[in-house]
Design an enzyme around this catalytic site. Structure first.
Site, PDB file in Angstrom:
ATOM      1  N   ASP A 164      -6.025  -2.718  -9.377  1.00 61.74           N
ATOM      2  CA  ASP A 164      -6.063  -1.877 -10.576  1.00 61.74           C
ATOM      3  C   ASP A 164      -4.772  -1.054 -10.733  1.00 61.74           C
ATOM      4  OD1 ASP A 164      -6.894  -0.379 -12.677  1.00 61.74           O
ATOM      5  OD2 ASP A 164      -8.657   0.463 -11.688  1.00 61.74           O
TER       6      ASP A 164
ATOM      7  N   TRP B 210     -11.779 -10.483 -10.605  1.00 58.83           N
ATOM      8  CA  TRP B 210     -12.440 -10.123 -11.880  1.00 58.83           C
ATOM      9  C   TRP B 210     -13.469  -9.043 -11.569  1.00 58.83           C
ATOM     10  CZ3 TRP B 210     -12.903 -13.515 -16.610  1.00 58.83           C
ATOM     11  CH2 TRP B 210     -13.794 -12.995 -17.549  1.00 58.83           C
ATOM     12  N   ASP B 211     -13.165  -7.834 -12.002  1.00 58.52           N
ATOM     13  CA  ASP B 211     -14.005  -6.687 -11.649  1.00 58.52           C
ATOM     14  C   ASP B 211     -14.907  -6.301 -12.818  1.00 58.52           C
ATOM     15  OD1 ASP B 211     -14.944  -4.597 -10.118  1.00 58.52           O
ATOM     16  OD2 ASP B 211     -12.963  -3.793  -9.656  1.00 58.52           O
ATOM     17  N   MET B 212     -15.942  -5.515 -12.530  1.00 58.17           N
ATOM     18  CA  MET B 212     -16.882  -5.054 -13.550  1.00 58.17           C
ATOM     19  C   MET B 212     -17.509  -3.783 -12.995  1.00 58.17           C
ATOM     20  SD  MET B 212     -19.943  -4.725 -15.008  1.00 58.17           S
ATOM     21  CE  MET B 212     -20.796  -5.068 -16.516  1.00 58.17           C
ATOM     22  N   ASN B 213     -17.036  -2.640 -13.495  1.00 63.06           N
ATOM     23  CA  ASN B 213     -17.317  -1.401 -12.773  1.00 63.06           C
ATOM     24  C   ASN B 213     -18.328  -0.450 -13.391  1.00 63.06           C
ATOM     25  OD1 ASN B 213     -15.877  -1.665 -10.374  1.00 63.06           O
ATOM     26  ND2 ASN B 213     -13.947  -1.281 -11.424  1.00 63.06           N
TER      27      ASN B 213
ATOM     28  N   ASP C 226     -17.405  -2.410  -1.531  1.00 62.28           N
ATOM     29  CA  ASP C 226     -16.244  -1.526  -1.416  1.00 62.28           C
ATOM     30  C   ASP C 226     -16.203  -0.871  -0.042  1.00 62.28           C
ATOM     31  OD1 ASP C 226     -15.099  -2.012  -3.819  1.00 62.28           O
ATOM     32  OD2 ASP C 226     -15.942  -0.260  -4.841  1.00 62.28           O
TER      33      ASP C 226
HETATM   34  C1  GLA Z   1     -13.762  -1.402  -7.963  1.00 61.66           C
HETATM   35  C2  GLA Z   1     -13.523  -2.488  -6.929  1.00 61.66           C
HETATM   36  C3  GLA Z   1     -12.425  -2.061  -5.993  1.00 61.66           C
HETATM   37  C4  GLA Z   1     -11.162  -1.782  -6.785  1.00 61.66           C
HETATM   38  C5  GLA Z   1     -11.437  -0.746  -7.852  1.00 61.66           C
HETATM   39  C6  GLA Z   1     -10.240  -0.584  -8.783  1.00 61.66           C
HETATM   40  O1  GLA Z   1     -14.313  -0.283  -7.379  1.00 61.66           O
HETATM   41  O2  GLA Z   1     -14.692  -2.764  -6.230  1.00 61.66           O
HETATM   42  O3  GLA Z   1     -12.185  -3.059  -5.029  1.00 61.66           O
HETATM   43  O4  GLA Z   1     -10.701  -2.970  -7.368  1.00 61.66           O
HETATM   44  O5  GLA Z   1     -12.557  -1.098  -8.652  1.00 61.66           O
HETATM   45  O6  GLA Z   1     -10.487   0.328  -9.790  1.00 61.66           O
END
Ligand code: GLA
Length: 721
Positions: free
Chosen positions: A359, A469-472, A540
């Site tokens: 990120d 490819w993230d999804m937060n 994480d």
């Molecule tokens: C999430 C992902 C992390 C990282 C952050 C970046 O929390 O799980 O590994 O990529 O976003 O914002």
């Protein structure tokens, strides 16, 4: 042939290698009832082996019947699979058998992830069920794998009337069996402690797991199992279901007053209402069912084989993945080209093969308050541009990968300023802004095209070989300005179809790219995502001790080849614990393997260990990726140590991982009975420098050296002599 129909008895028998599944068409009406699921009824699949069915137990209502696809409103008061509302407002539904078809192979489910197989190893049964009065057909699909003890199910629901109907519930599978003192196993957790195994007695009423978050989630997992109360890794009955879907789901077991158990799985009916006009069809996603008569271990190995061979696709399906170093925990948002190249140079010296920029490389993204959606390289940080950075990394002999969070937009972004209507929101309501971001309305084609085009532009501008490819954040304020009122109940599912469509476009357009899914760690770690990405970031929380139970729960279903696992710096950023570098490496070796730390800053001695660890990865990864997994001891149960092993399919090689998490005074050295070896082979155990027969290792056990101090780990490598 894995499926036969006995015309006289009106019975279907579905056979996998070691299991049989039997159902029958009952009475003049033609209800489809469940008869048997369990150990294979031996013989040549001749139906004369099947005991005749006694329907006399049918009581007033259908509550006492084992049904294959129960509907609501006609006397089955348990959790049922399908509900509708007709234009007249009626809901009663009673689909009965009309016809069936048996054919080789397995159909794709258009728009949905699903297991796949060719005609040589899979047979499919389609049963058409109809309620002529309501104008609804449910086509039940069962596919039987002959090389794996799994049966997959999904359902196509059709409106065969000329008037609209509203489909308000469409689960994918149901299993009705008689209670036998079952326990129920689910995977539960939270951010940073995903998929911890929970086992409890199945009481009367409904128990289970669900998600209404729009993602499968950290809290619960789309998996459920009924197991005999004395089931172990090696013994006992196990009936398991896993959902090949990444959005809202429910998985329930209901123990009824007459001691039957109904197990169901499918899309969560919360905020679900799918309008079907005459002739239209809805496809319910796939459920994988596994039965094991040999405990949880066999169930695990069945899922692993099925997913490795029949779900994961693409270039990296069967090959080693590059050892990566990710800059997230190393730098967070504070990086530039120089810093990244310094990390890459040092990493390369120790055998690391790919730099992943996480990120913060785009738009005005100096922190997590802004810029999601603006997928344009920030040249203040990436000085010289992306191509320069990637070329320099490639010159070092390393690959390059990068992070995206495609489904999101920050209110403080150029994208949001240009298209505020592209984010889910209810007009005039101030919605949730989790992590200062909103969820894009992916049900809109122009939104999907924007995301694809902006990603493709970046990916085409340099030699990018990996995407995270993230999804937060979970979905809230789920409303689409582009859909009419009577289609708002379609959004959660349309959203998932859109994510799948977009990931499919990416993997088709960029087949050389290794895709890794992620959702604040392992918040969307499910078979649906595995169809697009052969690996998923597991959590994480990379603390070596917490990872023991996270990885144990994950590996209960998913192959080790899919588990994103990194060595990170200490004190650990999630829990503050300090563990030996060696232990962190050994725990991460059970997954895809990589690093997430500033390799230029860590202690010299630790840096040197990286070279050893990367060599170990190359030595063991073929075995770890392809072998059979055996769980030998669980730290979450014994509170002292964890132990698992992987055995090659030909049983000539094995790797035992032992982690002594907590030292306890006055305890003897653990003796761990190994599993899965050949009794006829003797194994040389590297670490003991001696050869020991397989039957001794499995029955007497491996004597493990207990050391003073916590967090110690050891590998034992066995090779056939
Ligand atoms: C999430 C992902 C992390 C990282 C952050 C970046 O929390 O799980 O590994 O990529 O976003 O914002």
């Amino acid at each position: 042939m894995g499926i036969i129909f006995n015309e006289k008895e009106r019975i279907f028998k579905l056979d996998t290698k070691d299991t049989s599944y039997i159902m029958g068409i009952e009475g003049d009406l033609g209800h489809l009832v469940h008869i048997y699921y369990g150990k294979k009824l031996k013989g040549d699949s001749n139906p004369s082996y099947i005991p005749s069915i006694n329907f006399s137990h049918k009581i007033w209502f259908m509550d006492g019947c084992a049904m294959e696809y129960p509907a609501g409103g006609c006397g089955d008061f348990r959790e049922h699979c399908i509900e509708i509302r007709t234009e007249d407002g009626y809901t009663a539904l009673e689909p009965v058998y009309v016809s069936h078809d048996i054919y080789k192979g397995k159909p794709l489910l258009p728009g949905l992830p699903a297991t796949f197989a060719d005609e040589s190893c899979c047979t499919t049964l389609e049963i058409v069920m109809r309620d002529a009065l309501a104008g609804v057909e449910a086509v039940l699909l069962y596919s039987v794998f002959e090389d794996t003890d799994a049966i997959t199910r999904s359902v196509k629901i059709r409106n065969i009337d000329s008037r609209d109907i509203m489909l308000t519930k469409a689960l994918s599978a149901c299993l009705d069996i008689t209670n036998d003192d079952y326990d129920i196993i689910t995977l539960n957790g939270a951010w940073g402690r995903e998929r911890s195994i929970q086992r409890q007695k199945l009481g009367y009423g409904r128990s289970g797991v669900f998600s209404e978050r729009g993602v499968s989630g950290h809290q619960n997992h789309p998996f459920i199992a009924l197991v005999s109360d004395n089931a172990t890794q090696k013994t006992g009955d196990v009936y398991a279901m896993n959902f090949v879907y990444s959005g809202n789901y429910e998985a329930q077991c209901e123990r009824t007053s007459n001691d039957m158990v109904r197990m169901v799985m499918g899309i969560n009916p919360y905020d679900f209402a799918w309008k079907l006009s005459g002739g239209q069809e809805f496809i319910a996603p796939e459920v994988v069912m596994v039965y094991s008569a040999e405990g949880l271990g066999k169930m695990t190995r069945t899922f692993h084989d099925l997913y490795r061979n029949h779900l994961i696709r693409g270039r990296y399906k069967d090959i080693k993945r590059p050892i990566l170093i990710n800059n997230w925990e190393a730098t967070y948002f504070d990086f530039d080209t120089d810093k990244l190249l310094a990390i890459a140079k040092e990493a390369k010296k120790h055998g690391i093969e790919m730099l992943v920029v996480d990120d913060g490389w785009f738009g005005n993204r100096f922190d997590d308050n802004r810029a999601l959606g603006d997928w344009v390289v920030n040249e203040e940080k990436i000085k010289g541009g992306l191509k320069y950075l990637v070329d320099e990394v490639n010159k070092l002999g390393m690959k390059f990968g990068m992070w995206f969070e495609p489904e999101m937009v920050c209110p403080d972004s150029d994208l949001y300023r240009a298209h505020p209507d592209w984010a889910f929101h209810v007009p005039n309501r101030e919605g949730a802004r989790a992590r200062n971001q909103m969820v894009l309305d992916m049900t809109r084609k122009e939104v999907r095209d924007y995301i694809f085009d902006s990603m493709a532009k970046v990916l085409n501008s340099a030699n990018v070989e990996y995407i995270k490819w993230d999804m937060n954040r979970a979905l809230t304020d789920v409303a689409s300005l582009s859909l009419p009122a009577d289609r708002q109940g379609e959004i959660y599912h349309r959203y998932m179809l859109a994510v799948y469509e977009l990931q499919e476009r990416i993997v088709q357009e960029f087949p050389h790219i290794l895709l890794e899914n992620c959702s604040s760690g392992g918040g969307r770690y499910d078979p649906g995502m595995l169809y697009y990405s052969p690996q998923i970031w597991c959590s994480d929380n990379a603390d070596a001790i917490d990872r023991l139970s996270i990885q144990e729960g994950t590996a209960l279903i998913y192959p080790l080849s899919t588990m994103g696992a990194h060595v990170t710096d200490c004190p650990n950023h999630s829990v503050g614990r300090t563990t030996p570098f060696e232990t962190r490496g050994i725990v991460a070796l059970a997954g895809t393997f990589g690093y997430e730390l500033d390799v230029t800053k860590i202690d010299e001695k630790e840096r040197e260990q990286i070279s050893e660890q990367t060599k170990m990865f190359h030595k063991y990864n073929d075995l770890v990726r392809n072998g059979d997994y055996y769980r030998l001891a669980s730290y979450s149960l014994n509170h002292r140590y964890d132990c698992y092993m992987v055995v090659s399919k030909d049983k000539k090689e094995a790797l035992v991982t032992y982690v002594q998490a907590r030292t306890v005074a006055a305890m003897p050295d653990p003796v761990i009975k190994l599993d899965g070896l050949s009794e006829d082979i003797s194994y040389y155990v590297d670490e003991l420098e001696r050869t020991i027969p397989g039957d001794v290792l499995m029955n007497m056990g491996l004597f493990v050296k207990y050391e003073h101090g916590d967090y110690k780990a050891r590998l034992y490598h066995l090779t056939a002599r």
